[in-house]
Motif scaffolding. Structure first.
Motif, PDB file in Angstrom:
ATOM      1  N   TYR A  99       0.847  -1.202   0.000  1.00  0.00           N
ATOM      2  CA  TYR A  99       0.000   0.000   0.000  1.00  0.00           C
ATOM      3  C   TYR A  99       0.882   1.251   0.000  1.00  0.00           C
ATOM      4  O   TYR A  99       0.637   2.199  -0.750  1.00  0.00           O
ATOM      5  CB  TYR A  99      -0.906  -0.048   1.242  1.00  0.00           C
ATOM      6  N   HIS A 100       1.913   1.246   0.824  1.00  0.00           N
ATOM      7  CA  HIS A 100       2.857   2.363   0.909  1.00  0.00           C
ATOM      8  C   HIS A 100       3.517   2.599  -0.454  1.00  0.00           C
ATOM      9  O   HIS A 100       3.597   3.742  -0.922  1.00  0.00           O
ATOM     10  CB  HIS A 100       3.912   2.052   1.978  1.00  0.00           C
ATOM     11  N   PHE A 101       3.979   1.539  -1.093  1.00  0.00           N
ATOM     12  CA  PHE A 101       4.629   1.678  -2.402  1.00  0.00           C
ATOM     13  C   PHE A 101       3.657   2.195  -3.467  1.00  0.00           C
ATOM     14  O   PHE A 101       4.040   2.984  -4.334  1.00  0.00           O
ATOM     15  CB  PHE A 101       5.273   0.367  -2.848  1.00  0.00           C
ATOM     16  N   GLN A 102       2.406   1.749  -3.415  1.00  0.00           N
ATOM     17  CA  GLN A 102       1.415   2.269  -4.364  1.00  0.00           C
ATOM     18  C   GLN A 102       1.183   3.760  -4.118  1.00  0.00           C
ATOM     19  O   GLN A 102       1.020   4.529  -5.069  1.00  0.00           O
ATOM     20  CB  GLN A 102       0.099   1.493  -4.271  1.00  0.00           C
ATOM     21  N   ASN A 103       1.196   4.174  -2.860  1.00  0.00           N
ATOM     22  CA  ASN A 103       1.072   5.602  -2.558  1.00  0.00           C
ATOM     23  C   ASN A 103       2.252   6.373  -3.139  1.00  0.00           C
ATOM     24  O   ASN A 103       2.098   7.510  -3.585  1.00  0.00           O
ATOM     25  CB  ASN A 103       0.971   5.849  -1.056  1.00  0.00           C
ATOM     26  N   ILE A 106       1.454   6.928  -6.749  1.00  0.00           N
ATOM     27  CA  ILE A 106       0.463   8.004  -6.887  1.00  0.00           C
ATOM     28  C   ILE A 106       1.130   9.355  -6.648  1.00  0.00           C
ATOM     29  O   ILE A 106       0.897  10.317  -7.395  1.00  0.00           O
ATOM     30  CB  ILE A 106      -0.714   7.788  -5.910  1.00  0.00           C
ATOM     31  N   TYR A 107       1.963   9.433  -5.622  1.00  0.00           N
ATOM     32  CA  TYR A 107       2.684  10.678  -5.308  1.00  0.00           C
ATOM     33  C   TYR A 107       3.517  11.147  -6.502  1.00  0.00           C
ATOM     34  O   TYR A 107       3.478  12.319  -6.887  1.00  0.00           O
ATOM     35  CB  TYR A 107       3.570  10.462  -4.071  1.00  0.00           C
ATOM     36  N   ARG A 108       4.263  10.227  -7.097  1.00  0.00           N
ATOM     37  CA  ARG A 108       5.127  10.578  -8.234  1.00  0.00           C
ATOM     38  C   ARG A 108       4.298  11.054  -9.425  1.00  0.00           C
ATOM     39  O   ARG A 108       4.685  11.984 -10.127  1.00  0.00           O
ATOM     40  CB  ARG A 108       5.998   9.383  -8.629  1.00  0.00           C
ATOM     41  N   ARG A 109       3.161  10.416  -9.659  1.00  0.00           N
ATOM     42  CA  ARG A 109       2.297  10.835 -10.773  1.00  0.00           C
ATOM     43  C   ARG A 109       1.734  12.234 -10.531  1.00  0.00           C
ATOM     44  O   ARG A 109       1.714  13.060 -11.445  1.00  0.00           O
ATOM     45  CB  ARG A 109       1.167   9.836 -10.980  1.00  0.00           C
ATOM     46  N   LEU A 110       1.245  12.477  -9.326  1.00  0.00           N
ATOM     47  CA  LEU A 110       0.691  13.796  -9.027  1.00  0.00           C
ATOM     48  C   LEU A 110       1.756  14.881  -9.103  1.00  0.00           C
ATOM     49  O   LEU A 110       1.472  16.006  -9.510  1.00  0.00           O
ATOM     50  CB  LEU A 110       0.011  13.799  -7.654  1.00  0.00           C
ATOM     51  N   ALA A 111       2.978  14.547  -8.723  1.00  0.00           N
ATOM     52  CA  ALA A 111       4.075  15.510  -8.815  1.00  0.00           C
ATOM     53  C   ALA A 111       4.323  15.917 -10.268  1.00  0.00           C
ATOM     54  O   ALA A 111       4.820  17.016 -10.533  1.00  0.00           O
ATOM     55  CB  ALA A 111       5.348  14.936  -8.197  1.00  0.00           C
ATOM     56  N   LYS A 112       3.951  15.035 -11.210  1.00  0.00           N
ATOM     57  CA  LYS A 112       4.112  15.322 -12.648  1.00  0.00           C
ATOM     58  C   LYS A 112       2.791  15.783 -13.275  1.00  0.00           C
ATOM     59  O   LYS A 112       2.648  15.765 -14.495  1.00  0.00           O
ATOM     60  CB  LYS A 112       4.609  14.069 -13.370  1.00  0.00           C
ATOM     61  N   ASN A 113       1.815  16.138 -12.432  1.00  0.00           N
ATOM     62  CA  ASN A 113       0.492  16.596 -12.888  1.00  0.00           C
ATOM     63  C   ASN A 113      -0.278  15.527 -13.661  1.00  0.00           C
ATOM     64  O   ASN A 113      -1.066  15.848 -14.545  1.00  0.00           O
ATOM     65  CB  ASN A 113       0.604  17.874 -13.720  1.00  0.00           C
ATOM     66  N   LYS A 114      -0.041  14.270 -13.335  1.00  0.00           N
ATOM     67  CA  LYS A 114      -0.777  13.170 -13.962  1.00  0.00           C
ATOM     68  C   LYS A 114      -1.795  12.643 -12.950  1.00  0.00           C
ATOM     69  O   LYS A 114      -1.429  11.947 -11.998  1.00  0.00           O
ATOM     70  CB  LYS A 114       0.171  12.057 -14.389  1.00  0.00           C
ATOM     71  N   ILE A 115      -3.041  12.981 -13.162  1.00  0.00           N
ATOM     72  CA  ILE A 115      -4.102  12.547 -12.256  1.00  0.00           C
ATOM     73  C   ILE A 115      -4.768  11.323 -12.867  1.00  0.00           C
ATOM     74  O   ILE A 115      -5.405  11.417 -13.915  1.00  0.00           O
ATOM     75  CB  ILE A 115      -5.099  13.690 -12.007  1.00  0.00           C
ATOM     76  N   THR A 116      -4.577  10.175 -12.219  1.00  0.00           N
ATOM     77  CA  THR A 116      -5.103   8.919 -12.763  1.00  0.00           C
ATOM     78  C   THR A 116      -6.184   8.302 -11.870  1.00  0.00           C
ATOM     79  O   THR A 116      -6.823   7.346 -12.281  1.00  0.00           O
ATOM     80  CB  THR A 116      -3.969   7.897 -12.967  1.00  0.00           C
ATOM     81  N   TRP A 117      -6.373   8.830 -10.662  1.00  0.00           N
ATOM     82  CA  TRP A 117      -7.384   8.327  -9.740  1.00  0.00           C
ATOM     83  C   TRP A 117      -8.418   9.422  -9.520  1.00  0.00           C
ATOM     84  O   TRP A 117      -8.076  10.597  -9.442  1.00  0.00           O
ATOM     85  CB  TRP A 117      -6.763   7.968  -8.392  1.00  0.00           C
ATOM     86  N   THR A 118      -9.680   9.031  -9.348  1.00  0.00           N
ATOM     87  CA  THR A 118     -10.707  10.003  -8.981  1.00  0.00           C
ATOM     88  C   THR A 118     -10.653  10.207  -7.467  1.00  0.00           C
ATOM     89  O   THR A 118     -10.071   9.391  -6.740  1.00  0.00           O
ATOM     90  CB  THR A 118     -12.112   9.510  -9.371  1.00  0.00           C
TER      91      THR A 118
END
Length: 179
Positions: A99-103, A106-118
Motif C-alpha cells: 500500500y505504501h509503495f502504491q502511494n 500516486i505521489y510521483r504521478r501527481l508531482a508530474k500533474n498526472k491525475i489517474t485516480w478520482t
C-alpha cells in the motif's frame, strides 16, 4: 533494549499518520483539478509541497524505522521460532508496505500533474489503510485468543461498512453539488 518497543509503536503511529494524511492530500490535489485558474495551479503547487514534505520527512522515515525496530524486536524476542499470530501480522504488514509503495507511485504521478485516480477512488483507497490498522492491532493484542476465521469475517464486515460510508458520502456530495 527496553526502549525498542515504545519507539517501534511511536514509528508505527507516525507511519500510519503519514499514510492517512498523504491520501487526504491526494484527494484535495485531485479535486483541485476542477477549480478554475489560477486557483487550480496555486492549490496544486501547494499540495505538491505538502505531499513532498510529508512523504519524505515523516512517512518514509517512519516506515523505515518501524521495520528496523520491528525486526529487532522479532529477532530479540523470538529468534527463528516465530509464533503463528506474528506471521499473520507480518503478512498484513507486507500488505501495508505494498500500500505504501502504491502511494509512492500516486505521489510521483501527481508531482508530474498526472491525475489517474478520482477523488472517490482515493477515498476508498484511504480506507484500506484503516483495514490494515484494525487487522494489525487486533492480531497483536488478541494473538491466539480469537478464531482467525471470525477475525477475517469481522475484517470483511468492517471493510464493507467503510466502503458503504464512502459511497454515502459520495452521494451526499453529488446531491449537494447539484443544488
Amino acid at each position: 533494549m527496553i526502549y525498542i518497543l515504545p519507539l517501534h509503536i511511536i514509528f508505527i503511529v507516525t507511519w500510519f499518520a503519514g499514510l492517512f494524511y498523504m491520501v487526504r492530500l491526494f484527494i484535495y490535489h485531485t479535486e483541485a483539478e476542477k477549480k478554475p485558474e489560477p486557483e487550480r495551479t496555486i492549490l496544486q503547487n501547494q499540495y505538491k509541497i505538502m505531499e513532498r514534505n510529508l512523504w519524505y520527512i515523516i512517512t518514509w522515515p517512519s516506515a523505515i524505522f518501524t521495520y528496523v525496530l520491528g525486526f529487532t524486536l522479532l529477532y530479540t524476542r523470538y529468534g527463528w521460532d516465530v509464533p503463528a499470530w506474528l506471521l499473520i501480522k507480518l503478512a498484513f504488514v507486507f500488505g501495508l508496505t505494498l500500500y505504501h509503495f502504491q502511494n509512492h507511485i500516486i505521489y510521483r504521478r501527481l508531482a508530474k500533474n498526472k491525475i489517474t485516480w478520482t477523488s472517490t477512488q482515493l477515498r476508498l483507497w484511504n480506507e484500506l489503510a484503516t483495514i490494515f490498522l484494525v487487522a494489525i492491532v487486533f492480531i497483536v493484542t488478541l494473538k491466539d485468543t480469537v478464531s482467525f476465521l471470525w477475525g477475517i469475517i469481522g475484517l470483511l464486515l468492517f471493510g464493507f461498512m467503510l466502503w458503504g460510508a464512502v459511497m454515502i458520502y459520495r452521494k451526499a456530495r453529488e446531491k449537494k453539488s447539484k443544488k
